[in-house]
Design a protein around this motif. Sequence first.
Motif, PDB file in Angstrom:
ATOM      1  N   UNK A 787       0.832  -1.208   0.000  1.00 11.30           N
ATOM      2  CA  UNK A 787       0.000   0.000   0.000  1.00 11.30           C
ATOM      3  C   UNK A 787       0.863   1.254   0.000  1.00 11.30           C
ATOM      4  N   UNK A 788       0.176   2.398  -0.113  1.00 10.64           N
ATOM      5  CA  UNK A 788       0.839   3.689  -0.152  1.00 10.64           C
ATOM      6  C   UNK A 788       0.931   4.337   1.217  1.00 10.64           C
ATOM      7  N   UNK A 789       0.675   5.645   1.236  1.00  5.95           N
ATOM      8  CA  UNK A 789       0.811   6.414   2.470  1.00  5.95           C
ATOM      9  C   UNK A 789      -0.437   6.278   3.341  1.00  5.95           C
ATOM     10  N   UNK A 790      -0.249   6.442   4.649  1.00  5.17           N
ATOM     11  CA  UNK A 790      -1.345   6.523   5.634  1.00  5.17           C
ATOM     12  C   UNK A 790      -2.245   5.301   5.585  1.00  5.17           C
ATOM     13  N   UNK A 791      -1.645   4.154   5.532  1.00  3.06           N
ATOM     14  CA  UNK A 791      -2.433   2.925   5.496  1.00  3.06           C
ATOM     15  C   UNK A 791      -3.136   2.718   6.833  1.00  3.06           C
ATOM     16  N   UNK A 792      -4.457   2.497   6.775  1.00  2.07           N
ATOM     17  CA  UNK A 792      -5.212   2.223   8.002  1.00  2.07           C
ATOM     18  C   UNK A 792      -5.732   3.453   8.703  1.00  2.07           C
ATOM     19  N   UNK A 793      -5.860   4.583   8.002  1.00  2.00           N
ATOM     20  CA  UNK A 793      -6.418   5.780   8.640  1.00  2.00           C
ATOM     21  C   UNK A 793      -7.904   5.569   8.910  1.00  2.00           C
ATOM     22  N   UNK A 794      -8.478   6.481   9.689  1.00  2.60           N
ATOM     23  CA  UNK A 794      -9.904   6.400   9.981  1.00  2.60           C
ATOM     24  C   UNK A 794     -10.167   5.744  11.315  1.00  2.60           C
ATOM     25  N   UNK A 795     -11.430   5.430  11.557  1.00  3.31           N
ATOM     26  CA  UNK A 795     -11.810   4.781  12.807  1.00  3.31           C
ATOM     27  C   UNK A 795     -11.065   3.460  12.916  1.00  3.31           C
ATOM     28  N   UNK A 796     -10.443   3.228  14.057  1.00  2.00           N
ATOM     29  CA  UNK A 796      -9.680   1.999  14.225  1.00  2.00           C
ATOM     30  C   UNK A 796     -10.635   0.858  14.509  1.00  2.00           C
ATOM     31  N   UNK A 797     -10.697  -0.099  13.607  1.00  2.00           N
ATOM     32  CA  UNK A 797     -11.614  -1.223  13.763  1.00  2.00           C
ATOM     33  C   UNK A 797     -10.803  -2.497  13.951  1.00  2.00           C
ATOM     34  N   UNK A 798     -11.193  -3.275  14.961  1.00  2.00           N
ATOM     35  CA  UNK A 798     -10.456  -4.491  15.249  1.00  2.00           C
ATOM     36  C   UNK A 798     -10.465  -5.458  14.068  1.00  2.00           C
ATOM     37  N   UNK A 842       5.340   2.369  -6.758  1.00  2.00           N
ATOM     38  CA  UNK A 842       5.436   2.929  -8.104  1.00  2.00           C
ATOM     39  C   UNK A 842       6.892   3.021  -8.553  1.00  2.00           C
ATOM     40  N   UNK A 843       7.763   3.514  -7.672  1.00  2.00           N
ATOM     41  CA  UNK A 843       9.169   3.636  -8.060  1.00  2.00           C
ATOM     42  C   UNK A 843       9.797   2.276  -8.333  1.00  2.00           C
ATOM     43  N   UNK A 844       9.264   1.238  -7.683  1.00  2.00           N
ATOM     44  CA  UNK A 844       9.769  -0.117  -7.893  1.00  2.00           C
ATOM     45  C   UNK A 844       9.069  -0.822  -9.049  1.00  2.00           C
ATOM     46  N   UNK A 845       8.046  -0.165  -9.603  1.00  2.00           N
ATOM     47  CA  UNK A 845       7.326  -0.740 -10.736  1.00  2.00           C
ATOM     48  C   UNK A 845       6.553  -1.997 -10.389  1.00  2.00           C
ATOM     49  N   UNK A 846       6.016  -2.068  -9.177  1.00  2.00           N
ATOM     50  CA  UNK A 846       5.319  -3.281  -8.747  1.00  2.00           C
ATOM     51  C   UNK A 846       3.953  -3.387  -9.425  1.00  2.00           C
ATOM     52  N   UNK A 847       3.623  -4.596  -9.841  1.00  2.00           N
ATOM     53  CA  UNK A 847       2.336  -4.867 -10.491  1.00  2.00           C
ATOM     54  C   UNK A 847       1.441  -5.755  -9.640  1.00  2.00           C
ATOM     55  N   UNK A 882      15.411  -4.967  -1.581  1.00  2.00           N
ATOM     56  CA  UNK A 882      15.267  -3.647  -0.970  1.00  2.00           C
ATOM     57  C   UNK A 882      15.263  -3.800   0.547  1.00  2.00           C
ATOM     58  N   UNK A 883      15.757  -2.773   1.210  1.00  2.00           N
ATOM     59  CA  UNK A 883      15.737  -2.760   2.675  1.00  2.00           C
ATOM     60  C   UNK A 883      14.473  -2.031   3.136  1.00  2.00           C
TER      61      UNK A 883
END
Length: 914
Positions: A787-798, A842-847, A882-883
């Motif tokens: 995933x990209x940035x801010x994964x899991x934002x919003x109401x925290x659901x178990x 994106x920079x890694x070109x992942x599909x 990648x590290x």
Amino acid sequence: MPSLNSLNSRQSLKVGDKTYQYFSLPEAAKSLGNIDKLPMSLKVLLENLLRWEDDKTVTGDDLKAIAAWLEKRSSDREIQYRPARVLMQDFTGVPAVVDLAAMRDAMSKAGGDPQKINPLSPVDLVIDHSVMVDKFGTDSAFTQNVDIEMQRNGERYEFLRWGQHAFDNFSVVPPGTGICHQVNLEYLGRTVWTREEDGHTFAFPDTLVGTDSHTTMINGLGVLGWGVGGIEAEAAMLGQPVSMLIPEVIGFKLTGKLKEGITATDLVLTVTQMLRSKGVVGKFVEFYGDGLAELPLADRATIANMAPEYGATCGFFPVDEITLGYLRLSGRPDETVALVEAYSKAQGLWREQGQEPTFTDSLSLDMGNVEASLAGPKRPQDRVALPQVHKAFDDFIGLQLKPNGKEEGRLLSEGGGGAAVGSDHSTGEIDYEFEGQSHRLKNGAVVIAAITSCTNTSNPSVMMAAGLVAKKAVEKGLQRKPWVKSSLAPGSKVVTEYFNAAGLTQYLDKLGFDLVGYGCTTCIGNSGPLPAPIEKAIQTADLTVASVLSGNRNFEGRVHPLVKTNWLASPPLVVAYALAGNVRINIAEEPLGEDKDGNPVYLKDIWPTQKEISDAIMKVDTAMFRKEYAEVFSGDEQWQAIKVSEDDTYSWQADSTYIQHPPFFEGIADAPPHIGDISNARVLALLGDSVTTDHISPAGNIKSDSPAGRYLREKGVEPIDFNSYGSRRGNHEVMMRGTFANIRIRNEMLDGSEGGNTLHIPSGEQLSIYDAAMRYQQEGTPLVVIAGKEYGTGSSRDWAAKGTNLLGVKAVLAESFERIHRSNLVGMGVLPLQFKDGQDRKSLGLTGKETLKITGLDGVEIRPMMNLVVEISREDGSSERIEVLCRIDTLNEVEYFKAGGILHYVLRQLIAGK
């Protein structure tokens, strides 16, 4: 409370004839330095750390970090916080009790005593999220709605009834009693908590976490609390600390007092708009200033309640004489009130006149400048002054009005017959027939007017104002418009008591605001269906209609799927709009209707004076609270008639579609699983930025053709009886099928098309994410989500973390994580990994068609924030290493992950002690 007491802060406090032990902030300050100017909310956190100092989860450096906050007015230090208690509502509480029941089974299978599995911190679960407004506008609506609720939720309630009997430290407030936050404010909260230990009584601030975001309401009583996800709540009730950063604290100075005719709702909508504009997400807000002396406790609670809407973790009010007055009014024992005063003054937690703590930043409001307001049409922070509501609606639907007020190009035709008949559908109005009468429904029609929600129904001033508006309206001969679905759903039975005492119930009933239930109802989307002819009319003419509710959330589609604009308002304005029947009427200037003699009646003609409201509030007395809370946990005859087993372990029903034994603790008696490298992993989903827990976690309606819908139909459940994902959170079979199933989620493996689908590799078949995950499990293939940035934002659901675990996802690799969801992933044994050095998918070109190997775990001692290596093997045979950063952030989390998860860690500890 195993405190090392390194600062020698443990002291005695004598109140009346009782002596308490406590950890003194002034005494600690002799070592830490002057903390007088520390925000009150941070003083509460400091006391918590003093009390739990053990040199492992809480160290001397943590104590110093709180004191040092005054220098920078912020901190990047993470602390381990232990709240005194936990509050749950039924949607989020059921899976927690399911986990406890499953832990008891596991303990029993391991040869231990299942009775050792109990909450270590007090837990109160209030059943308030299940009642729906199926029936309204009649004196039997309440009884009928409760009957329907009991039928719909019989399996869940039988399970909770068993939990009420089986677990120590666990209390259930039955359905038909009240909303969890109002019950918390009026009864459960104490401001200062006590605990018996080693022959001593310890006194300390009342603190809590809750599995509902509006837990913040209790901050109005000087109790620090906020909402968390179910996994954190379960951990807290089992004695584990909640990890949190020492927060920034924004001060909000209140001066002056509200003008005549202005309500607490108008104030909170103004505060919400100001704080949203300021930007307080993830921060504490603390209210101060001499204006607090003019702010009743119920008004404070209204403001504190809406902290999620202004984005803060909490909105805290300090303790003062008004706090004590409310504790007395609501029937708290005299010794509790005396302890609150003595303890708060001894600890420097008492608000003094002219007090100005140090804050990260601050803003101020003269309450005399607040004007009558609503918020809408889609967000609680979008405040609109009352005279501008009609214009805001017109702006929303893009209508161009001529000077004479007529819509440009309107062509009306008189049609007849049928439930929904009439004209050109572009005209914005249509005729319909209902109960033998013909009516015209127009754009802007108020089809729902609901006095609902914890935000306002706990506040006698706005509730009495609503009753008085109803009284004056009835006396002038006004009626609600026939297309308005009106409802009254107070947060506690005390409201019914004082409406009756003030003689206002009959007037609310005459306008259709009959009691429909004690629960959240419309505010959480439990508004129930509109009358069929009205629903058909809305759909036929594609009308943009409105709801007006005294709630806290008004997102599109939340209140009712056919209602596109939703307006938050004070209870008296809810009544006024039910009379007007349309938000395109400027009710500040235009008449609401006509009196018995045909004369126009304006809002000012039926709006009560402050004296009238104050006189009505005088009817509220302590006896009402003591009467209604005398047997708050007992329930009515239907609740008491539920037959439950008295066994220590739950008798799971194989055919239940609501409650099923979860697989989380299988093999728990064995040694912890070996933590090794993850090889030959496939990508389950390739996601973008800001993927929220709403996208991940099952919520809302269950579609018939979805994996969860197919499962229920296979079990013989008809679509009409599917209920919601929320009501079925105790069945992992439903919930795992709904994980990543959101219709708006975009999987880049499918060119970003919407819906919870993916590609199975190497077959290339497009499947639902659930079906693909099950096929991968059969093949023995571990899974990764990227995933990209801010994964899991919003109401925290178990279930965002639990479902991820059950789908076989071993790791989530993202650019960044929302803090609580990251913690939840660790808590369910899922490895959170973060891209480094500006790299991303994106920079890694992942599909998403790659094979991944995550190395650096095998045979090493896991450390917080360690580096790992991901080997990426592509379809064309090329590969890349990648590290990445392992986002197991604390030593506690290392232990949780090694045990398989936070609940597994606790259970293994208990089994070891048997």
